[in-house]
Scaffold this active site. Structure first.
Site, short mmCIF file in Angstrom:
data_model
loop_
_atom_site.label_atom_id
_atom_site.label_comp_id
_atom_site.label_asym_id
_atom_site.label_seq_id
_atom_site.Cartn_x
_atom_site.Cartn_y
_atom_site.Cartn_z
N CYS A 405 15.32 34.47 34.08
CA CYS A 405 14.66 34.95 32.88
C CYS A 405 15.60 35.79 32.03
O CYS A 405 15.51 35.80 30.80
CB CYS A 405 13.40 35.74 33.24
N HIS A 720 11.01 41.20 35.45
CA HIS A 720 11.04 40.00 34.62
C HIS A 720 11.49 40.38 33.22
O HIS A 720 11.06 41.41 32.67
CB HIS A 720 9.65 39.36 34.58
#
EC number: 3.4.19.12
Length: 1556
Positions: A405, A720
């Site tokens: 990510c 994330h």
């Protein structure tokens, strides 16, 4: 695909929601689709979480509520007619009043086509209506519409528009309008000579309306063009019933010229498309052959109306709807179709952004050369005339390979930087090593992002060019670290090219590092460059954060004063002088990158932390004041920086690495806020206002606008990344979150500032989602660029673009429709899945074999054999692989006839997506040959006398018919190794054919009829699950606060089987090699035959009476891997049942597993005997059978309690497992009642846990069981909480029980309390509960009991008797409390303003720790005095030290205590350090500082070091396993990647039926 499964029809869904933007969509429905699957398909195209879906049948029949029939097959819903176009009504959830007689007015849209005109006013004769059309056998049916148009004037086509538009020029006379309704197509059936036409009344959706409107033109040449628009799902034409009336249509003829012009236009359509022509007798070459059959995965591959979801055949164009793609297609509003002026509605900005205004019409051919790509592009004006409101789907996402990510966020930010993208496009690739060239792969990725029709594209080619292997995708890295490393790699690759200075021109700024003598004012400087500015979130040593990035920037340039021992040696003054050392910004880069340093290290807790404080940032940033420094700027900066601690936002705490902020020692800072912070909620609403004053005061070039925000969500140990990015073309903000791209608002940007949520634990529950890196672009009209459009691409990019699309199409066609994510390390892998039925676990397991060399079936077998642990069942010589279709649970063929080990032809026939089934055989048997084109049957074995059942077993048969036959009987007998004449066989018609066999040495027609009746009524909808159950003995249930269930007396004389009998085999009789012993199912059928069979008339009124094909309704899922294989006996005959003598039957009878719920004599389930009649219809008869599994497979099980202690995890660990065969239409209430009787635990005190914490709610008594076939459920014990109830974990503390081997306090039980429970009430309940659990708590009483609130892994607060127990509603983590048994003379309730500490004495002469003790300090108490009172150490000889670790701090080594420099001997009260930073419950060491430490010899030190290491390992292996710090790998980009050797490997096996 079987014929049954290939049946399909189209339904129209009409959205009746007020204000809906999408009023109608069309959906393809297959014969095996359940109602739930259809609802899920429709739900993907609307933003509603819930909605009502009704079926409005034809012929004014009553409405049908489909939400109540979710498990039923759509084709079998009453009123659903597959031969016609069915209409579904979508209503807001809860808005339907239940009136089934109501009829909704449905807007049936028709296509508008301007009339084709003829000159001379002549009319051609129309062909005879109903003209016979012959069809040659073997040819594909050609769909031919029967419509025509005519006009008094002559039709012409405009040559200029012929390549871009399909249009029919016309000239109409004024004041004249004609409408002609015709059918859309003729459908001829095989074997018939006539193709009847459908009337508009019979199929209103197939009607076409041709209108001619009043128009005028200046000359015969300048004609107004008319667009031909068609309904979006032209492919989805419903077949017409033969009984439908045929109506003659009065169609005007079309002249020869018009037909020729139409023919020329239709030739421009891409191949493989089904079209509807307005010409009735057009030549056959105008029509395209039928598209291929739709696959179950097509919806996921492109059925969405999104422009990013187009197939490879449509370059840049929006779909016209006649796509051969299964699924849902949007229908355009009638106001946007066929406007009078011939123009298209406006196109949205973001769609122009993606396609650059250079769109091709949806019907235009795909160009294959660079010149074609540019020449076919339309102008910006034409692009703006396209359909509007396509939304953020115009942007393409990036696929997350595993943990990439951070890479995806940075790539999207670079892609959305016009200057960087355009410069990268200008770079030209000039060598042949494409795979390892980073700029080339980045260039290809950017082209994909700008032009790909996909929703998301892969980054694997780019990461391979980095030199990364597959393991790198699983490493977490920092986005700022990646930015620097990538820029270094690009600079290296750009050397000696025109882009050599690209990075420095865009991202490089300059600053001066200076030292200024304060006596002579001499300043020495050194120029440095920077690519980003790292800004601390907090000043060093402060608990308050900077309020904004402007404050952080001022602090960044604030000079440090060198004085005292740190004075500066001035060369001019020739002595050490006070000086200022700092930084001056000399110039800022064009693209300014600010890095907020949110990750820090807490030296008190010795853990990494994340600072989640609120730091605001403007959208317009003026930095001219940092360049135009005045003479007193230093004083100004000093003054500004001096107010940082006072004016900054309040401490929002830090995110602890341990267990996502919930497990470490947290130091709560002062909760007081500055008065300015009371306006935090209003802060940043006008995000440009924070620099408005500086913008006026400081003029210059350094004015910046924000365009990218990289956001981190999580803790210091992991999280994330995603990005908020602004599109410069339209100034709109979007969230780029891996594959998903969505619009965002200013409120979303403000939430990325960070800051506290305002709870009791401000540091533990602060929002962990906040901005981490910011990108600003300089406002400069001369330098600011827009992204390059397709027409403006350099020539080498125009050449690369068609090559890129060709590679993508080749990849799609090679891999087929079931495309898997490519492995990073193995670029050219064939990765087949191999399935194997494990008889011990009674479930299908799967492994993926990685073949990086030429494919060899023998290597695949060897690798899968090892990974699936088949050696315990048979040697490799008795194993084989057969071709297997995992998506359809069917065997394709065996491989005896394939002499090529590479299986080249077979793999090519399966689009290189062939999977395999591993079978093994018994020593005295041979493998059965599976010819192609057979049918795979689900075979169940059943004992009608006891209703015992097992299966399904996969049996491959050449019998094509779906009924019992000699061929099928022979296949079953051969596969199960039984006599062909000694069993009954019954079949049911279903999507997956099912067969039921029952042993009968003397089969009779009556017995066969009885079995067939049971198959049709009780067995047809059977599916299976697995159930893992923890220990349910009395002690365990008491610890978990769970009661037991009294055994229910058997109704109708049925036996109650105890736990020992649930195994299915008596002790000592179980054999894994013959787990499915046929003798278990041999029973005398005379007794059941004499009993009455179930009443079929009564059964017809049950829930599933309307379902004749419901066996797969529970297992439908979009993920094909979940359906792979079923729970089937896929090994050949190794554990197939063996025929035995009748003498063995009596001995094996005791080993028979009985269903734990009770069955009456005929085997039907008596629901009223054990289930509340309110939960089920009184006539419901649903099958339920449980058999114990020999081994417990705990792989893939999860827990809703994500933070379990080791003791709790041990309590909840599954100790036994069952296989359940259940009727799919059983209600959840009845299902849980069966489980209740099976495990002897009340239904209200356990939950059925699915993987990934997806609980099945106890409130689903009125819902059907919707589970994935073959999935594993886990029983999680614990009371189902009421709305005002909370669950807590209770730990026990007795100081005398703690020693050096204690790693943490034990969790002794779970306890449920409500919001009004006080500590005094809790004491009474918990003392009584602990007394019941164990006698060792007998000395605990309400009088000596103390309750602590536990935070993380330390006690943090003593609760007073009148205080209510705390629970944070926003946390999913259960509250934790400590019950302490206080020693004599210890007050369980100290004063609120006192400080209670735990202390231990350190004996330096013995190098030993003393026992745990407790002291309480009042406000004026001195710690040394309190310590002296509990020891014999004089106050002036006392030293003390605070331990910073998790309670009880036993992880400190005895060898390091004496060497610590943290010992204090000064007088200290609560208002002085270190007590002013100490919390209640902390631990201190104390010692007699006059006692010298023991001197150890080398041998003594070695022995003690080994002893301490062993002790710490014992303590640490329990206390630090979950919190062990992950060894991080440095992020590297390899400019020369080494080649990796080829081999064959296999992944670890996993459960086929588990969501992964």
């Amino acid at each position: 695909m079987t014929d049954k499964e290939s049946e399909q029809c189209t339904v129209s869904v009409f959205d009746q929601t007020p204000g809906s933007e999408q009023k109608k969509i069309n959906v393809v429905v297959r014969s095996h689709f359940t109602v739930k699957r259809v609802i899920d398909l429709i739900g993907t195209q609307f933003s509603y979480e819930k909605f009502e879906l009704l079926l409005q049948p034809h012929d004014n029949k009553d409405l049908v509520n489909l939400n109540a029939l979710e498990s039923q097959l759509m084709y079998e819903v009453a009123g659903f007619e597959p031969q016609l176009k069915n209409h579904l009504i979508l209503l807001p959830s809860g808005s339907w009043d239940g009136d089934v007689t109501k009829r909704f007015e449905l807007p049936i849209k028709r296509v508008v086509v301007k009339k084709v005109m003829k000159s001379d006013g002549e009319k051609a004769k129309s062909p005879a209506t109903g003209e016979k059309k012959k069809r040659v056998v073997g040819e594909k049916t050609k769909k031919k519409p029967a419509s025509g148009s005519s006009s008094p004037s002559k039709a012409k086509t405009t040559s200029e528009d012929s390549l871009a538009k399909t249009s029919i020029s016309s000239e109409s006379s004024p004041e004249k309008t004609s409408k002609i309704k015709t059918t859309a197509a003729k459908i001829s059936k095989p074997g018939s000579e006539k193709a009847p036409r459908a009337s508009p009344e019979e199929c209103p959706e197939l009607s076409t309306e041709i209108n001619s409107k009043n128009t005028s033109s200046e000359s015969p040449v300048a004609k107004k063009t008319a667009k031909v628009t068609s309904k979006p799902t032209l492919e989805l034409l419903s077949p017409i019933k033969p009984s439908s009336p045929i109506k003659e249509l009065d169609c005007e003829p079309v002249d020869t010229l018009s037909k020729q012009q139409l023919s020329e236009q239709l030739q421009l359509y891409p191949q493989g498309r089904n079209l509807i022509s307005p010409v009735d007798d057009a030549p056959s070459d105008l029509f395209i052959s039928d598209a291929e059959q739709l696959s179950d995965d097509d919806l996921a591959l492109g059925a969405s109306a999104s422009p990013t979801m187009l197939g490879p055949g449509y370059d840049y164009g929006a779909p016209t709807g006649d796509s051969d793609v299964e699924g849902v297609t949007g229908v355009t509003d009638p106001s946007t179709i066929g406007t009078d002026d011939g123009t298209y509605p406006a196109l949205s900005n973001f769609y122009r952004r993606k396609y650059g205004g250079d769109e091709l019409r949806a019907w235009q051919r795909v160009n294959t050369t660079g010149a074609d790509f540019v020449s076919s592009a339309t102008t910006e004006t034409e692009a703006e005339a396209r359909q509007a409101s396509l939304g953020p789907r115009g942007y393409v996402g990036l696929v997350n390979q595993a943990m990439t990510c951070y890479l995806n966020s940075l790539l999207q930010a670079l892609f959305m930087t016009p200057e960087f993208r355009n410069a990268l496009y200008r770079w030209e690739f000039d060598n042949d090593n494409e795979a390892k060239n980073i700029p080339y792969q980045l260039q290809k990725l950017f082209l994909n992002l700008q032009t790909s029709p996909k929703a998301a594209v892969e980054t694997t080619d780019l990461t391979r060019s980095f030199g990364w292997d597959s393991t790198e995708a699983w490493q977490q890295h920092d986005i700022q670290e990646l930015c620097r490393v990538m820029f270094d790699a690009l600079e290296h690759k750009f050397k000696n090219t025109k882009q050599a200075n690209l990075i420095s021109n865009l991202y490089e700024g300059k600053m001066n590092d200076y030292v200024k003598c304060l006596e002579c004012n001499t300043e020495k400087t050194r120029e440095d460059t920077f690519l980003d500015i790292p800004l601390p979130v907090r000043p060093f040593g402060s608990s308050s954060a900077y309020g904004s990035i402007e404050e952080a920037l001022r602090a960044f340039v604030q000079p440090e004063t060198l004085d005292g021992n740190n004075q500066y040696l001035c060369e001019k003054c020739k002595k050490k002088c006070d000086a200022h050392k700092g930084l001056h910004f000399k110039s800022f880069p064009y693209i300014l990158t600010l890095h907020l340093k949110r990750f820090d290290f807490d030296y008190q807790t010795m853990h990494r932390i994340k600072l989640n404080d609120r730091v605001t940032f403007p959208q317009t940033l003026n930095l001219n004041t940092f360049i135009n420094r005045s003479g007193n700027s230093g004083e100004q900066n000093s003054q500004l920086n001096g107010t940082v601690d006072d004016c900054s936002t309040a401490d929002s705490g830090s995110a602890m690495e341990d267990d996502n902020l919930s497990s470490g020692v947290v130091t709560t800072a002062s909760s007081s806020q500055h008065e300015n912070d009371l306006n935090d909620e209003d802060e940043g609403i006008d995000m440009s206002s924070s620099t408005s004053k500086s913008a006026k005061q400081g003029s210059g070039p350094y004015l910046y606008e924000l365009f990218a925000i990289m956001i981190h969500s999580g803790s210091a140990s992991g999280g994330h990344y995603y990005a908020y990015i602004k599109d410069f073309d339209n100034n709109e903000w979007f969230c780029f979150n891996d594959q998903n791209v969505t619009s965002i608002t200013q409120e979303d940007i403000q939430r990325s500032f960070g800051g506290p949520n305002g709870s009791y634990y401000s540091s533990a529950y602060t929002s962990s989602t906040n901005a981490y890196m910011l990108m600003y672009r300089q406002v400069d009209a001369k330098r600011n660029e827009l992204v390059a459009k397709v027409a403006d691409f350099p020539e080498h990019i125009k050449t690369l673009l068609p090559k890129l699309h060709s590679e993508e199409e080749t990849r799609v066609s090679r891999l087929g429709r079931h495309i898997t994510v490519t492995d990073l390390a193995l670029p050219d892998l064939y990765k087949p899945r191999v399935y194997f039925y494990n008889p011990s676990l009674k479930k299908m397991k799967i492994t993926r074999v990685y073949v990086s060399q030429s494919f060899n079936i023998n290597l695949v077998l060897m690798s899968a054999y090892e990974m699936l642990n088949v050696e315990q069942f048979a040697p490799l010589s008795r194993c084989r692989l057969v071709a297997y279709n995992s998506s359809m649970d069917t065997i394709i063929q065996s491989l005896e006839s394939c002499t090529d080990p590479a299986l080249t032809e077979l793999r090519a026939a399966q689009n290189y997506s062939l999977d395999f089934l591993l079978e093994y055989r018994a020593e005295d048997q041979e493998f059965e040959v599976y010819p192609p084109n057979g049918i795979t049957w689900y075979v169940f074995k059943v004992d009608l006398s006891t209703m015992a059942m097992d299966g399904p077993f996969l049996v491959y048969s050449a019998a094509r018919e779906r009924e019992a036959s000699d061929v099928l009987r022979r296949s079953i007998a051969l596969r199960l190794h039984i006599s062909e004449q000694q069993f009954l066989l019954a079949t049911v018609r279903a999507t997956v054919p099912k067969a039921f066999v029952s042993y009968d040495p003397h089969p009779t027609p009556e017995a066969l009829q009885h079995l067939q009746n049971m198959a049709n009524t009780q067995f047809k909808s059977i599916t299976y699950f697995y159930l893992n159950v923890p220990n349910t003995d009395a002690a365990t249930l008491e610890m978990l606060g769970v009661p037991t269930v009294e055994s229910v007396e058997c109704a109708s004389g049925g036996d109650v089987v105890d736990a020992a009998m649930m195994n299915g085999v008596a002790p000592g009789h179980m054999s894994s090699s013959n787990d499915y012993d046929w003798r278990r199912y041999k029973r005398d059928l005379v007794e059941p035959m004499s009993q009455p069979s179930p009443s079929h008339g009564h059964e017809s009124n049950s829930e599933d009476s309307s379902l004749s094909d419901g066996d797969r309704t529970l297992v439908e899922t979009d993920n094909m891997a979940h359906r792979g294989g079923g729970d089937s006996q896929v090994s050949s005959t190794s554990h197939s049942p063996q025929l035995s003598s009748p003498e063995d039957e009596a001995a094996s009878h005791d080993a028979m597993m009985r269903v734990h719920a009770y069955c009456n004599g005929n085997g039907s389930y008596a629901a009223a005997d054990v289930v509340d009649p309110l939960l089920l219809p009184t006539s419901t008869n649903h099958f339920f059978y449980a058999t114990k599994v020999e081994c417990v497979d705990v792989v893939g099980t999860g827990s809703s309690s994500g933070h379990q202690s080791d003791e709790e995890a041990q309590l909840r660990k599954p100790t036994r497992a069952y296989k359940l065969l259940v009727g799919t239409h059983m209600r959840m209430g009845a299902f849980k009642k069966h489980i209740e009787q099976l495990i002897q635990v009340p239904a209200a005190h356990f939950k059925l846990q699915r993987k990934h914490d997806n609980n099945l709610s106890n409130n689903q008594n009125n819902s059907l069981v919707h589970l994935i076939e073959g999935e594993t459920l886990t029983v999680e014990l614990g009371k189902t909480l009421e709305p005002d109830e909370f669950k807590a974990k209770i730990h026990f503390l007795r100081l005398a029980d703690i020693d050096n081997e204690t790693s943490k306090l034990p969790c002794v039980c779970e306890w449920v309390y409500n919001a009004n429970t006080t500590a005094e009430q809790a004491k009474k309940e918990l003392v009584a509960k602990l007394h019941r659990i164990d006698a060792k708590y007998a000395t605990l009483s309400v009088q000596n009991c103390r309750i602590w609130l536990k935070g993380g892994r330390i006690p943090i607060k003593i609760l007073s008797d009148d205080e209510t127990l705390y629970c944070d509603m926003r946390s999913s983590i259960a509250a934790e409390f400590i019950v302490q048994e206080c020693e004599e003379e210890v007050d369980p309730q100290p004063k609120d303003d006192s400080l209670t500490l735990f202390v231990r004495r350190w004996c330096p002469a013995k190098l030993e720790f003393g026992k745990f003790q407790e002291i309480t300090l009042d406000q004026d108490s001195e710690i040394r005095l309190s310590l002296s009172q509990i020891s014999d150490i004089p106050i002036d000889k006392l030293s003390y030290m605070k331990l910073n670790s998790n309670f009880p701090c036993t992880s400190i080594s005895a060898l390091s205590v004496n060497e610590s420099s943290s010992w204090y001997s000064v007088p200290t009260t609560l208002d002085k350090y270190p007590l002013n930073s100490t919390q209640t419950g902390n631990i201190y060491l104390y010692k007699d500082r006059t006692v010298p430490a023991r001197e150890l010899t080398l041998e003594e030190r070695r022995l003690m070091n080994a002893r301490e290491k062993a002790r710490l390992d014992r303590v640490g292996c329990v206390s630090t396993t979950r919190y062990a710090q992950r060894r991080e790998r440095a992020l590297k980009i390899y400019l020369d990647s080494p080649e990796k050797s080829s081999n064959v490997t296999a992944s670890a096996p996993m459960d086929v039926h588990v969501n992964n």
